[in-house]
Design an enzyme around this catalytic site. Structure first.
Site, PDB file in Angstrom:
ATOM      1  N   GLY A   1      -4.284  -1.981   6.960  1.00  0.00           N
ATOM      2  CA  GLY A   1      -5.482  -1.375   7.540  1.00  0.00           C
ATOM      3  C   GLY A   1      -6.471  -0.968   6.468  1.00  0.00           C
ATOM      4  O   GLY A   1      -6.109  -0.805   5.298  1.00  0.00           O
TER       5      GLY A   1
ATOM      6  N   PRO B   1       0.113   8.303  12.285  1.00  0.00           N
ATOM      7  CA  PRO B   1       0.164   9.280  11.192  1.00  0.00           C
ATOM      8  C   PRO B   1      -1.063  10.168  11.169  1.00  0.00           C
ATOM      9  O   PRO B   1      -2.169   9.750  11.532  1.00  0.00           O
ATOM     10  CB  PRO B   1       0.169   8.407   9.922  1.00  0.00           C
ATOM     11  CG  PRO B   1       0.430   7.009  10.379  1.00  0.00           C
ATOM     12  CD  PRO B   1      -0.060   6.929  11.791  1.00  0.00           C
TER      13      PRO B   1
ATOM     14  N   GLY C   1     -17.725   9.816  11.886  1.00  0.00           N
ATOM     15  CA  GLY C   1     -17.857   8.807  10.817  1.00  0.00           C
ATOM     16  C   GLY C   1     -16.849   7.676  10.908  1.00  0.00           C
ATOM     17  O   GLY C   1     -16.785   6.833  10.017  1.00  0.00           O
TER      18      GLY C   1
ATOM     19  N   GLY D   1       0.823  -1.222   0.000  1.00  0.00           N
ATOM     20  CA  GLY D   1       0.000   0.000   0.000  1.00  0.00           C
ATOM     21  C   GLY D   1       0.849   1.260   0.000  1.00  0.00           C
ATOM     22  O   GLY D   1       2.088   1.203  -0.099  1.00  0.00           O
TER      23      GLY D   1
ATOM     24  N   TYR E   1     -13.082   2.670  13.083  1.00  0.00           N
ATOM     25  CA  TYR E   1     -11.648   2.889  12.807  1.00  0.00           C
ATOM     26  C   TYR E   1     -10.936   3.460  14.037  1.00  0.00           C
ATOM     27  O   TYR E   1      -9.856   3.001  14.428  1.00  0.00           O
ATOM     28  CB  TYR E   1     -11.540   3.843  11.617  1.00  0.00           C
ATOM     29  CG  TYR E   1     -10.153   4.108  11.091  1.00  0.00           C
ATOM     30  CD1 TYR E   1      -9.524   3.215  10.226  1.00  0.00           C
ATOM     31  CD2 TYR E   1      -9.475   5.284  11.423  1.00  0.00           C
ATOM     32  CE1 TYR E   1      -8.263   3.484   9.719  1.00  0.00           C
ATOM     33  CE2 TYR E   1      -8.208   5.556  10.917  1.00  0.00           C
ATOM     34  CZ  TYR E   1      -7.611   4.650  10.062  1.00  0.00           C
ATOM     35  OH  TYR E   1      -6.364   4.924   9.553  1.00  0.00           O
TER      36      TYR E   1
HETATM   37  N1  LIG Z   1      -3.229   7.290   4.509  1.00  0.00           N
HETATM   38  C1  LIG Z   1      -3.364   7.982   5.613  1.00  0.00           C
HETATM   39  O1  LIG Z   1      -3.547   9.203   5.614  1.00  0.00           O
HETATM   40  C2  LIG Z   1      -3.292   7.299   6.934  1.00  0.00           C
HETATM   41  C3  LIG Z   1      -3.387   8.086   8.085  1.00  0.00           C
HETATM   42  C4  LIG Z   1      -3.282   7.467   9.326  1.00  0.00           C
HETATM   43  C5  LIG Z   1      -3.103   6.112   9.408  1.00  0.00           C
HETATM   44  N2  LIG Z   1      -3.031   5.362   8.273  1.00  0.00           N
HETATM   45  C6  LIG Z   1      -2.829   3.933   8.437  1.00  0.00           C
HETATM   46  O2  LIG Z   1      -1.662   3.544   7.730  1.00  0.00           O
HETATM   47  C7  LIG Z   1      -1.797   2.194   7.275  1.00  0.00           C
HETATM   48  C8  LIG Z   1      -1.506   2.150   5.777  1.00  0.00           C
HETATM   49  O3  LIG Z   1      -2.412   2.997   5.104  1.00  0.00           O
HETATM   50  P1  LIG Z   1      -2.305   3.346   3.545  1.00  0.00           P
HETATM   51  O4  LIG Z   1      -2.809   4.720   3.386  1.00  0.00           O
HETATM   52  O5  LIG Z   1      -0.965   2.978   3.036  1.00  0.00           O
HETATM   53  O6  LIG Z   1      -3.428   2.341   2.969  1.00  0.00           O
HETATM   54  P2  LIG Z   1      -3.480   1.508   1.608  1.00  0.00           P
HETATM   55  O7  LIG Z   1      -2.669   2.186   0.547  1.00  0.00           O
HETATM   56  O8  LIG Z   1      -4.919   1.244   1.368  1.00  0.00           O
HETATM   57  O9  LIG Z   1      -2.729   0.146   1.975  1.00  0.00           O
HETATM   58  C9  LIG Z   1      -3.276  -0.768   2.873  1.00  0.00           C
HETATM   59  C10 LIG Z   1      -2.510  -2.066   2.764  1.00  0.00           C
HETATM   60  O10 LIG Z   1      -3.066  -2.986   3.708  1.00  0.00           O
HETATM   61  C11 LIG Z   1      -3.354  -4.193   3.045  1.00  0.00           C
HETATM   62  N3  LIG Z   1      -4.465  -4.903   3.665  1.00  0.00           N
HETATM   63  C12 LIG Z   1      -5.712  -4.431   3.912  1.00  0.00           C
HETATM   64  N4  LIG Z   1      -6.466  -5.377   4.485  1.00  0.00           N
HETATM   65  C13 LIG Z   1      -5.666  -6.474   4.610  1.00  0.00           C
HETATM   66  C14 LIG Z   1      -5.870  -7.782   5.116  1.00  0.00           C
HETATM   67  N5  LIG Z   1      -7.044  -8.182   5.637  1.00  0.00           N
HETATM   68  N6  LIG Z   1      -4.840  -8.656   5.071  1.00  0.00           N
HETATM   69  C15 LIG Z   1      -3.654  -8.287   4.538  1.00  0.00           C
HETATM   70  N7  LIG Z   1      -3.396  -7.066   4.049  1.00  0.00           N
HETATM   71  C16 LIG Z   1      -4.394  -6.176   4.087  1.00  0.00           C
HETATM   72  C17 LIG Z   1      -3.698  -3.777   1.625  1.00  0.00           C
HETATM   73  O11 LIG Z   1      -3.595  -4.892   0.766  1.00  0.00           O
HETATM   74  P3  LIG Z   1      -4.594  -5.083  -0.509  1.00  0.00           P
HETATM   75  O12 LIG Z   1      -3.912  -4.377  -1.633  1.00  0.00           O
HETATM   76  O13 LIG Z   1      -4.676  -6.557  -0.663  1.00  0.00           O
HETATM   77  O14 LIG Z   1      -5.912  -4.448  -0.148  1.00  0.00           O
HETATM   78  C18 LIG Z   1      -2.629  -2.712   1.394  1.00  0.00           C
HETATM   79  O15 LIG Z   1      -1.388  -3.325   1.054  1.00  0.00           O
HETATM   80  C19 LIG Z   1      -3.234   1.769   7.628  1.00  0.00           C
HETATM   81  O16 LIG Z   1      -3.213   1.017   8.816  1.00  0.00           O
HETATM   82  C20 LIG Z   1      -3.941   3.086   7.841  1.00  0.00           C
HETATM   83  O17 LIG Z   1      -5.029   2.956   8.702  1.00  0.00           O
HETATM   84  C21 LIG Z   1      -3.122   5.930   7.040  1.00  0.00           C
END
Ligand SMILES: NC(=O)c1ccc[n+]([C@@H]2O[C@H](COP(=O)([O-])OP(=O)(O)OC[C@H]3O[C@@H](n4cnc5c(N)ncnc54)[C@H](OP(=O)(O)O)[C@@H]3O)[C@@H](O)[C@H]2O)c1
Length: 246
Positions: free
Chosen positions: A89, A182, A148, A13, A152
């Site tokens: 996530g 983050p 919302g 991701g 989460y």
């Molecule tokens: N983006 C933000 O602004 C932000 C802010 C705060 C916290 N976060 C946290 O940072 C983390 C990464 O976020 P991101 O923005 O990089 O999200 P992302 O691009 O959607 O990546 C999420 C990753 O998690 C994997 N995943 C989801 N469900 C899974 C499961 N059941 N088993 C195995 N892998 C799974 C996805 O794989 P698939 O490709 O197979 O779906 C993907 O590789 C998350 O925990 C998120 O909550 C993000």
């Protein structure tokens, strides 16, 4: 820095890719999981073209059985896991009075139960070897709540409750357990939010911009070296100043 074996969940991701690259750049051997074979192989080829050799292992982190199999597979391919980054996530946003059991359970299973599923198979080995790093990727919304996002925010706050308990249980075994929280990062997860909502979010960030995945990877890497072994049970906010709880 000593080269270690790292397992980053959700490494394909937006934030995960930056973490995987940073740990590899530091000389660690890195593995991540995938669910969709085709998508994962494309990702692996893109990284290979940039010079990264990342081990891919199939498995859904919300399943205890699959999580155990994927850990054992990483051990078979690379060796015992020294560094676990619980990063996978999802979001299923809606106000609570409309939230279905499915929306609640999917988020709790993927974001919180996964932390049990993934850490349980690695912790005993870390204790035996007297060295380990377990890092949770939580969220600013686990610290401050968010309209919302009751599902989460509950999962993300729970991740840090896990961190501070596990940190106490394992401090004597050379294992540190920390959280990175983050703020809003310009990944697909955030770019999927409608532009007008995103603009309102940016207006609340003192730095006046979204964060980058590389800035989160930097925070993760901070906890890894031996110099960081006194730091355990911490929750490191990386949010551009949007939330400054202490
Ligand atoms: N983006 C933000 O602004 C932000 C802010 C705060 C916290 N976060 C946290 O940072 C983390 C990464 O976020 P991101 O923005 O990089 O999200 P992302 O691009 O959607 O990546 C999420 C990753 O998690 C994997 N995943 C989801 N469900 C899974 C499961 N059941 N088993 C195995 N892998 C799974 C996805 O794989 P698939 O490709 O197979 O779906 C993907 O590789 C998350 O925990 C998120 O909550 C993000």
């Amino acid at each position: 820095m000593t080269a270690r074996i790292a397992l980053v969940t959700g490494g394909t991701g937006g934030i995960g890719t930056a973490i995987v690259k940073r740990l590899a750049n530091l000389g660690h051997r890195v593995a991540t999981n995938y669910r969709n074979e085709e998508k994962a192989r494309d990702w692996q080829q893109r990284l290979q073209a940039e010079g990264y050799d990342i081990t891919l292992v199939k498995g859904d982190v919300s399943s205890p059985e699959e999580a155990e199999v994927l850990v054992r597979e990483v051990e078979r391919k690379l060796g015992p896991v020294d560094i676990l980054v619980n990063n996978a996530g999802i979001t299923r946003d809606t106000t609570f009075h409309k939230m279905t059991p499915q929306q609640w359970n999917e988020v709790i299973n993927t974001n919180l139960n996964s932390v049990y599923n993934m850490t349980r198979p690695v912790i005993e080995g870390m204790r035996e070897r007297k060295w380990g790093r377990v890092i949770q990727i939580s969220s600013i919304n686990g610290q401050k709540g968010q309209y919302g996002q009751a599902n989460y925010a509950a999962a993300k706050a729970g991740m840090h409750g896990f961190t501070i308990s596990l940190a106490q249980e394992n401090a004597r075994f050379g294992i540190t357990v920390n959280t990175v929280s983050p703020g809003y990062i310009g990944t697909d997860m955030v770019m999927a939010v409608p532009e007008e909502v995103r603009n309102k979010i940016v207006a609340q960030i003192p730095t006046g911009r979204l964060g980058s995945p590389e800035e989160i990877a930097y925070a993760v890497a901070f906890f890894i070296p031996d110099e960081a072994s006194w730091i355990t049970g911490a929750n490191l906010s990386a949010n551009g100043g949007q939330y400054m709880g202490w």
